[in-house]
Design a protein around this motif. Structure first.
Motif, short mmCIF file in Angstrom:
data_model
loop_
_atom_site.label_atom_id
_atom_site.label_comp_id
_atom_site.label_asym_id
_atom_site.label_seq_id
_atom_site.Cartn_x
_atom_site.Cartn_y
_atom_site.Cartn_z
N VAL A 66 0.84 -1.20 0.00
CA VAL A 66 0.00 0.00 0.00
C VAL A 66 0.88 1.25 0.00
O VAL A 66 1.85 1.34 0.77
CB VAL A 66 -0.94 0.01 1.22
CG1 VAL A 66 -1.76 1.31 1.26
CG2 VAL A 66 -1.87 -1.19 1.17
N MET A 67 0.54 2.19 -0.87
CA MET A 67 1.13 3.51 -0.84
C MET A 67 0.15 4.46 -0.15
O MET A 67 -1.04 4.48 -0.49
CB MET A 67 1.40 4.04 -2.25
CG MET A 67 2.07 5.41 -2.27
SD MET A 67 1.92 6.30 -3.84
CE MET A 67 0.20 6.81 -3.77
N MET A 99 -4.98 6.12 -0.09
CA MET A 99 -4.28 4.84 0.02
C MET A 99 -4.52 4.05 -1.25
O MET A 99 -5.67 3.79 -1.64
CB MET A 99 -4.76 4.07 1.25
CG MET A 99 -4.55 4.83 2.56
SD MET A 99 -5.13 3.93 4.02
CE MET A 99 -3.94 2.59 4.08
N LEU A 100 -3.42 3.65 -1.90
CA LEU A 100 -3.48 2.89 -3.14
C LEU A 100 -2.53 1.71 -3.06
O LEU A 100 -1.41 1.82 -2.55
CB LEU A 100 -3.09 3.78 -4.34
CG LEU A 100 -3.96 5.01 -4.61
CD1 LEU A 100 -3.30 5.89 -5.68
CD2 LEU A 100 -5.36 4.60 -5.04
N THR A 101 -2.98 0.56 -3.56
CA THR A 101 -2.10 -0.61 -3.63
C THR A 101 -1.23 -0.54 -4.87
O THR A 101 -1.45 0.28 -5.78
CB THR A 101 -2.94 -1.90 -3.66
OG1 THR A 101 -3.75 -1.90 -4.85
CG2 THR A 101 -3.85 -1.98 -2.44
N THR A 102 -0.23 -1.42 -4.92
CA THR A 102 0.65 -1.46 -6.09
C THR A 102 -0.14 -1.79 -7.35
O THR A 102 0.14 -1.25 -8.43
CB THR A 102 1.75 -2.51 -5.88
OG1 THR A 102 2.50 -2.18 -4.70
CG2 THR A 102 2.70 -2.57 -7.06
N ARG A 103 -1.13 -2.66 -7.23
CA ARG A 103 -1.96 -2.99 -8.39
C ARG A 103 -2.69 -1.75 -8.91
O ARG A 103 -2.78 -1.52 -10.13
CB ARG A 103 -2.96 -4.07 -8.00
CG ARG A 103 -3.81 -4.57 -9.17
CD ARG A 103 -4.83 -5.61 -8.73
NE ARG A 103 -4.16 -6.84 -8.30
CZ ARG A 103 -4.07 -7.23 -7.02
NH1 ARG A 103 -4.57 -6.47 -6.06
NH2 ARG A 103 -3.47 -8.36 -6.72
N GLU A 104 -3.20 -0.93 -8.01
CA GLU A 104 -3.88 0.30 -8.43
C GLU A 104 -2.90 1.32 -9.00
O GLU A 104 -3.24 2.04 -9.96
CB GLU A 104 -4.64 0.89 -7.25
CG GLU A 104 -5.79 0.02 -6.76
CD GLU A 104 -6.39 0.50 -5.47
OE1 GLU A 104 -7.59 0.26 -5.23
OE2 GLU A 104 -5.65 1.10 -4.66
#
Length: 358
Positions: free
Chosen positions: A272-273, A292-297
């Motif tokens: 998560v970023m 909050m964003l995941t690597t996939r997003e």
């Protein structure tokens, strides 16, 4: 074991003739009464009587076996009786068809069940002690009392140990919620990767995050006479925290026009970023909003905005608006970094690995 309280294991006392051993005093000798009483009661345990196994000298039978085995039989029967007492609780945790039927039956007749278990326990214990020649009911109750007192004596230590173990288990099971309540869910404390330690490098590469502007921010709590002094703080996996400069007197909207570079690992898409929009105060900072964003997003955003790098400009055409929490919006774009050298492709912990080898 009951053999430690004045009863030698596997041996029976055998009375010996004092005259045969030379202990009979001569005729006319005046002996002290205490010595005479000791000589009257003296026994010498020199002869081991063989055990006879299963004997029928008393009804219904007796197990004339070694005392150690008799002790283990007593312990096993006590464990079985304790299990019967706890059976409603143990079976109630099972999910079989017969366990559900037993639970439904017993929990409507608990008084009948425990009265029956009480009589069953008394009969089983008396029968077991009756067939063991070296045990009596008095000895059993004595050792049972010793065990209960020992448990009570160590009860405080046991409770303390159980509380510590339970607390550690609770913290481990709900660690994500505890970290979230502590406000540290976006902070990476241990930058350690087992795959990199084993030499299994993932698909790590650098990307560049462009932030055009933020808008619709709430006012900072406790800052009534001055607009927000806005800056952005970014946390992403094993990367160090990154920050933009502070934009003084920005208020609820701010044109940032800044970029941050960090590494992403495509082999861990759940990383998560956390993007924090903050207000700088005199003594501390206040969080205004977060994203909050995941690597996939992030890879999805890169697919939409990274290909527009040729004629890049800070306009709506090249950026994607994303809603912040609890309120506000940020315009951002992500593009790959193409000019990173081969030296940066080495594992992040290469220096540590060399030190370990030395």
């Amino acid at each position: 074991s009951s053999s430690g309280q004045g009863r030698p294991a596997g041996r029976r006392p055998v009375a010996v003739n004092r005259a045969a051993l030379g202990l009979q005093p001569p005729h006319g000798f005046a002996m002290d009464p205490a010595i005479r009483k000791w000589l009257d009661e003296i026994t010498v345990n020199t002869t081991e009587v063989p055990r006879r196994g299963l004997v029928y000298d008393k009804w219904p039978f007796r197990l004339d076996i070694a005392l150690e085995y008799q002790d283990w039989i007593i312990v096993a029967v006590c464990v079985v009786v304790t299990f019967v007492w706890c059976m409603p609780c143990i079976v109630g945790k099972m999910h079989g068809r017969w366990s559900r039927a037993f639970t439904a039956w017993v929990y409507t007749r608990l008084h009948v069940w425990y009265w029956g278990v009480l009589y069953f326990s008394m009969v089983v214990m008396m029968f077991t002690i009756g067939i063991l020649p070296d045990w009596t009911m008095g000895q059993f109750l004595t050792y049972l009392g010793y065990f209960i007192f020992w448990m009570l004596d160590h009860c405080s230590k046991t409770i303390t140990s159980l509380v510590i173990i339970g607390s550690c288990f609770t913290l481990f099971k709900f660690r994500e919620r505890v970290i979230f309540l502590a406000g540290m869910e976006h902070i990476t404390i241990f930058r350690f990767s087992l795959l990199r330690f084993l030499g299994l490098a993932g698909k790590q590469r650098p990307v560049e995050l462009f932030v055009w502007k933020v808008e619709g921010l709430q006012s900072s709590v406790g800052k009534l006479l001055k607009p927000n002094d806005v800056f952005i703080e970014c946390h992403m996996g094993h990367n160090e925290p990154m920050r933009t400069r502070v934009h003084n007197n920005a208020g609820s909207s701010c044109v940032m026009q800044e970029s941050l570079q960090f590494n992403i690992d495509e082999s861990t898409p759940s990383t998560v970023m956390t993007l924090l929009v903050k207000d700088q105060r005199m003594m501390a900072t206040t969080e205004l909003a977060r994203l909050m964003l995941t690597t996939r997003e992030l890879l999805g955003i890169e697919e939409q905005t990274g290909k527009r790098r040729s004629n890049f400009d800070y306009t709506e055409e090249f950026f994607l608006p994303l809603n912040l929490s609890p309120m506000g919006r940020v315009w951002m774009a992500i593009s790959p970094v193409e000019d990173w050298g081969d030296s940066e492709r080495e594992p992040l912990m290469q220096d540590d690995k060399l030190l370990m080898c030395c």
